[in-house]
Structures are given as structure tokens and as C-alpha cells.
Motif scaffolding. Structure first.
Motif, short mmCIF file in Angstrom:
data_model
loop_
_atom_site.label_atom_id
_atom_site.label_comp_id
_atom_site.label_asym_id
_atom_site.label_seq_id
_atom_site.Cartn_x
_atom_site.Cartn_y
_atom_site.Cartn_z
N LEU A 195 -12.00 -63.39 -43.13
CA LEU A 195 -10.58 -63.73 -42.99
C LEU A 195 -9.96 -64.09 -44.36
CD1 LEU A 195 -8.27 -64.07 -40.90
CD2 LEU A 195 -8.99 -66.45 -40.61
N GLY A 196 -10.76 -63.97 -45.41
CA GLY A 196 -10.23 -64.24 -46.75
C GLY A 196 -10.03 -65.71 -47.04
N ILE A 197 -10.79 -66.57 -46.36
CA ILE A 197 -10.69 -68.02 -46.58
C ILE A 197 -11.61 -68.38 -47.75
CG2 ILE A 197 -11.12 -70.29 -45.52
CD1 ILE A 197 -9.27 -69.07 -43.63
N GLU A 198 -11.04 -69.08 -48.72
CA GLU A 198 -11.87 -69.46 -49.87
C GLU A 198 -12.93 -70.48 -49.46
OE1 GLU A 198 -9.09 -70.66 -52.92
OE2 GLU A 198 -8.89 -68.58 -53.59
N LYS A 199 -14.07 -70.38 -50.11
CA LYS A 199 -15.16 -71.31 -49.80
C LYS A 199 -14.77 -72.73 -50.15
CE LYS A 199 -19.24 -68.45 -50.53
NZ LYS A 199 -20.19 -68.05 -51.56
N PRO A 200 -15.19 -73.70 -49.33
CA PRO A 200 -14.91 -75.09 -49.69
C PRO A 200 -15.59 -75.43 -51.03
CG PRO A 200 -15.75 -74.94 -47.45
CD PRO A 200 -15.92 -73.58 -48.07
N LEU B 292 -0.71 -66.44 -50.93
CA LEU B 292 -0.98 -66.63 -49.50
C LEU B 292 -2.26 -65.91 -49.07
CD1 LEU B 292 2.67 -66.09 -48.17
CD2 LEU B 292 1.52 -68.25 -48.66
N GLY B 293 -2.96 -65.36 -50.04
CA GLY B 293 -4.23 -64.70 -49.72
C GLY B 293 -4.06 -63.34 -49.06
N ILE B 294 -2.91 -62.70 -49.31
CA ILE B 294 -2.67 -61.37 -48.72
C ILE B 294 -2.68 -60.34 -49.83
CG2 ILE B 294 -1.01 -59.89 -47.52
CD1 ILE B 294 -0.03 -62.38 -46.07
N GLU B 295 -3.63 -59.45 -49.74
CA GLU B 295 -3.68 -58.37 -50.72
C GLU B 295 -3.13 -57.11 -50.09
OE1 GLU B 295 -7.30 -57.64 -52.94
OE2 GLU B 295 -7.70 -59.80 -52.80
N ILE B 296 -2.29 -56.43 -50.86
CA ILE B 296 -1.69 -55.20 -50.35
C ILE B 296 -2.40 -54.01 -50.99
CG2 ILE B 296 0.44 -53.83 -50.23
CD1 ILE B 296 0.71 -56.36 -48.66
N ASP B 297 -2.85 -53.12 -50.15
CA ASP B 297 -3.47 -51.90 -50.68
C ASP B 297 -2.36 -50.90 -50.97
OD1 ASP B 297 -4.89 -49.72 -51.33
OD2 ASP B 297 -5.76 -49.37 -49.35
N ALA B 298 -2.00 -50.80 -52.25
CA ALA B 298 -0.90 -49.92 -52.64
C ALA B 298 -1.42 -48.57 -53.10
CB ALA B 298 -0.08 -50.57 -53.76
#
Ligand SMILES: [Zn+2]
Length: 503
Positions: free
Chosen positions: A104-109, A420-426
């Protein structure tokens, strides 16, 4: 403008002033690892991932601690059902939790302590509470005495007498008060156990967060996060334990996320309407799931539906559109578009302003208690402007002179989304994936004799524009049909033919 956060303790938005001007210490209650996590839990973890990312982007050095509850009634019961040791079940679902979070793209604690590795410290806190008259032992169990802590109920805004009269707490004659809760439990046969001054047993659930947060962050730390259903009793109990044991304030800002609902019912495992995160991620890509959740403010309830997820997918495509168009334009170098005296200056001014507006609004909205919905609306505003510039305005310009501005617009879209942790595949196309037959097609229709499939597609595009300008519809349509047979998408846009592949 300072960041403002809604503090559950005061029920108001407050200016966020961490104890250290440059650092933020935050703690978020982690999972009890007895099953795959459901999408409701995932929402909470995503919320605090975004808060952490945003604070980092705003220049804070954030320490993010999240526990793993690897000993608990639920784990013990489930392991017994399956006939395996509790520790084995906990290990399996700890690994599953970590990989689901990564997906889910959550960074590790920064640190992720496990309950079973903090037992001596937990025993230490129980001893402190007994010594100060806040806890008592009965036959190997130790209870926290809620009446010994005058602030009990201050976080959840509950009155201790109302709680007692309104509760249907089973009468347990061993407790001084029905609301007293277990700090230490005697182990039943076959249960995991650790030695303690009160005999072999295990800690109560609330205790671990008090111990780990203090140990990792010190008191008072800045942000304590969790879902709103943890306010009572879990966070109320954590607070009582920590403040009773130390005499210090436990937490500066309490942040709570709204729940995920299905048909307006809280999503929980007990209601049987849960959907596992891994099931959702099997159907929807990570950025789409993140967008879906962020389109609602983190404190509001979020209605779960596949319709809303589909809408988020459309929104994602809308954002990706102009970024891909820019990549395509760069690839084919300058389009043969006549800039002329079409008011390019006005367009440039307009897009330049839109880039600045997007960044200002994004920051303003995120500063306002992490209003992701508003922040995304700001990004979508810039997406619209960039689209207009490309399709109604001057585009990249006859000689690519608008490329630097469009690149800035693309960066202005990508940067806030990355926060926001959203990467766009352009990536418009993967040239290696072009079908080989396109070379023959380019030879037939465009006289192309080279060996670069990207050039071949570009030659076809130009040839088709020529055919259309000469109103040679049979050739133009024939090219389109043959390209489509090969899997290309051929679109007639205001500036001519667009050929894409592999979207
Ligand atoms: Zn907790």
C-alpha cells in the motif's frame, strides 16, 4: 501559516507546536496480528502515513513508532482453533502485515517494537503502578484502579459514574470497580506465559502502548494516533496508566481517524462485512486505493464501495493524461503546431499562475488538519490547466519552446502527489512492446525505411495527418484500422492524430 491539527483531547483545532521545534515524535497503535488486515485498518495506517510524510515534507525530522501486538486473546484463540502455537500464528500475520503495508506504499516505521519483546519493561510499569497505589493484585492478576486516577475519562469525555451505570460489565467480585482493567493476566493452561512477581502470565493489551511509546519517544510525545474506535477504552486506559505511573502529561496531540463503513455500518471483523486489504489491492492498484481514501478527510467516515474505487481509478487516469501527453510530445519532439499569434503569452501567464496556485493551495489545505480532499482538488485544478494548455492552448510550441513550462507544470502535479505517496506512471508506451508489424505498416503507408519502431509510429502519425489534411479518408481510415488491429489506440484530436499503445 502554521500547521493546525484537531486534538481529540480538547476537541478543537490547535496550532501544532511540537516539543522540539525541528522534530516530531509520533506513535500509532499497530495491529493485533491474528489475521490479514482489513481495509478499515488500512485506512487508519494510510492516514498516519500521510501525516508523517507531510510533516517530513514540511521539514520536520519525524520519528514514527508503531507497535505490533503479538500476544493477545484473539491470537491465542485463533491459534488454538488452528492447533498451532500462538507465536507461529503471530509470526505469519506479522509478515503478512508488513508486506501488505509495503504494497500500500506505507513507509516503514522508524521503530516497530513487538509486545513479546517488551515484557520486562511492562512488568516494570505494573510494579510502578502498584507502588504508587494505582494498581492491585488479585490471585496473579493485576488491575488498574480507575478511581485512583482523577483524570480517567478526560480523553473520551466520559464521566466515570455514567460509564459505570451505563455499562453492562460483568460483575467480577475480584475487582474493586467494574471499570478496572487488567494490566497483567495469569496464564491459563497452554497459553503463552512469562515469569513475573505475580506468577506466570502475560500483559494486558493497553499496557504495551504505554510502555513502548514512553520507552521509544519519552513523555510527553507529540502525536498519538489511531482509529476513533480506540479512543475508549484503549487510549483512555493508555493515558491513565502512563500519567498515573509518571505524573507527566502523556501526549500533546491526540489524532483519531474516522472509520470505514459499508452501508453505513462500521467495518469490523466481528460484523463479517470486512474486505481484506490484499483482496482490494489484487483488483485496484496502490495509487488508486490511496486516492480513493484521500478523497475523504481522515476524520470523516469513509463509505466503502467499488463504485468509489472506480471513480478513483478515473481520477488517476485524469491526472496521468497530461503527464503522458507531455512524454509523448517530448518523444516525437516538437509537434508541427503553429503557435502564431494565438495569445500564447496569455496561456503562459495562466499556466504559470496555476502552478503557483496549486502549490499554495496544497500547502494551505494540508496545513489545515491534513485536508487531503482539498489538497487533491488543488492538484486536479492544475491538471485541468495543463490539459487546456496542451489541447486548447499553444501546446509544446512549434519548436518545443513551451516544454520547460510544461515540465514545471508536470513537476507541480507530481510533487504534491509524491508527498501523499501517489506515484503517477506517466510512461506513455514501452517501445519494446510495440508489435513488430508496425515497421511494415510504416513502410507501406509512410515510406519509412528505418529500424526504430518509435520513429515508425511517428512517421505513421505524420502520414495520417497528411492524408486527413488531403481529405484522403480511405487512406486515413485504413491506417487507423490496421493500427488498431495491432493494439494501438488512434485518436483524432484538435492538433492531429494521436497514436498510443499499451495504456
Ligand atoms: Zn495503543
Amino acid at each position: 501559516m502554521a500547521i493546525r491539527v484537531y486534538n481529540t483531547m480538547t476537541r478543537t483545532k490547535e496550532a501544532f507546536v511540537p516539543r522540539d521545534p525541528e522534530k516530531v515524535a509520533m506513535y500509532v497503535c499497530g495491529p493485533t496480528v491474528y489475521n490479514h488486515i482489513h481495509i478499515g485498518n488500512a485506512r487508519t495506517f494510510l492516514t498516519f502515513d500521510i501525516i508523517r510524510r507531510y510533516l517530513t515534507w514540511r521539514g520536520y525530522d519525524v520519528t514514527f513508532v508503531q507497535n505490533i501486538t503479538d500476544v493477545d486473546d484473539k491470537i491465542i484463540n485463533r491459534a488454538a482453533e488452528q492447533g498451532i502455537p500462538a507465536i507461529e500464528l503471530a509470526e505469519t500475520f506479522t509478515a503478512a502485515f508488513r508486506s501488505a503495508m509495503a504494497e500500500l506504499g506505507i513507509e516503514k516505521p522508524s521503530r516497530q517494537p513487538m509486545a513479546t519483546q517488551t515484557i520486562p519493561q511492562m512488568i516494570g510499569m505494573v510494579e510502578r503502578l502498584i507502588a504508587t497505589g494505582h494498581a492491585y493484585e488479585v490471585d496473579g492478576d493485576v488491575y488498574f484502579s480507575v478511581r485512583s486516577f482523577p483524570g480517567y475519562g478526560k480523553l473520551s469525555g466520559r464521566d466515570i459514574d455514567d460509564l459505570e451505570s451505563g455499562s453492562r460489565v460483568e460483575v467480577d467480585t475480584r475487582k474493586n470497580d467494574p471499570l478496572d482493567f487488567a494490566l497483567w493476566k495469569t496464564a491459563k493452561p497452554g497459553e503463552p506465559r512469562w515469569p513475573s512477581p505475580w506468577g506466570e502470565g502475560r500483559p494486558g493489551w493497553h499496557l504495551e502502548c504505554s510502555v513502548m511509546s514512553e520507552e521509544e519517544l519519552g513523555l510527553p510525545f507529540d502525536i498519538h494516533g489511531g482509529a476513533s474506535d480506540l479512543i475508549f477504552p484503549h487510549h483512555e486506559n493508555e493515558l491513565a496508566q502512563s500519567e498515573a505511573a509518571t505524573g507527566e502529561t502523556f501526549v500533546k496531540y491526540w489524532l483519531h481517524g474516522g472509520l470505514l463503513q459499508v452501508n453505513a455500518e462500521k467495518m469490523s471483523k466481528s460484523l463479517g462485512n470486512f474486505m481484506l486489504l490484499k483482496d482490494v489491492l489484487a483488483v485496484y492498484p496502490t495509487p488508486v486505493v490511496r486516492l480513493f481514501m484521500m478523497q475523504t478527510h481522515y476524520r470523516s467516515p469513509l463509505e466503502f464501495s467499488t463504485d468509489r474505487l472506480d471513480e478513483a481509478r478515473t481520477a488517476y487516469e485524469r491526472v496521468a493524461g497530461p503527464l503522458r501527453d507531455l512524454e509523448i510530445a517530448k518523444r516525437s519532439r516538437a509537434r508541427e503546431r503553429v503557435a502564431g499569434d494565438d495569445g500564447t503569452g496569455v496561456w503562459v501567464t495562466r499556466l504559470t499562475k496555476a502552478i503557483a496556485d496549486c502549490r499554495a493551495r496544497f500547502t494551505e489545505d494540508m496545513d489545515d488538519d491534513f485536508n487531503t480532499a482539498g489538497a487533491l482538488a488543488a492538484v486536479f485544478g492544475l491538471v485541468r490547466e495543463m490539459n487546456a494548455f496542451i489541447w486548447e492552448g499553444p501546446g509544446i510550441g512549434a519548436h518545443g519552446e513551451n516544454l520547460p513550462l510544461l515540465e514545471r507544470a508536470a513537476a507541480g502535479i507530481k510533487e504534491p502527489l509524491a508527498v501523499l505517496g501517489i506515484e503517477i506512471d506517466a510512461h506513455p508506451v514501452r517501445v519494446a512492446e510495440y508489435p513488430e508489424e508496425v515497421m511494415q505498416l510504416a513502410a507501406d503507408y509512410a515510406g519509412y525505411a528505418g529500424s526504430d519502431s518509435s520513429e515508425a509510429v511517428d512517421a505513421l502519425r505524420k502520414a495520417r495527418d497528411v492524408a486527413r489534411s488531403e481529405r484522403n479518408w480511405s487512406v486515413a481510415d485504413g491506417m487507423r484500422d490496421r493500427l488498431q488491429e495491432l493494439g494501438f489506440v488512434v485518436e483524432d484530436k484538435p492538433d492531429g492524430t494521436h497514436i498510443t499503445y499499451g495504456r
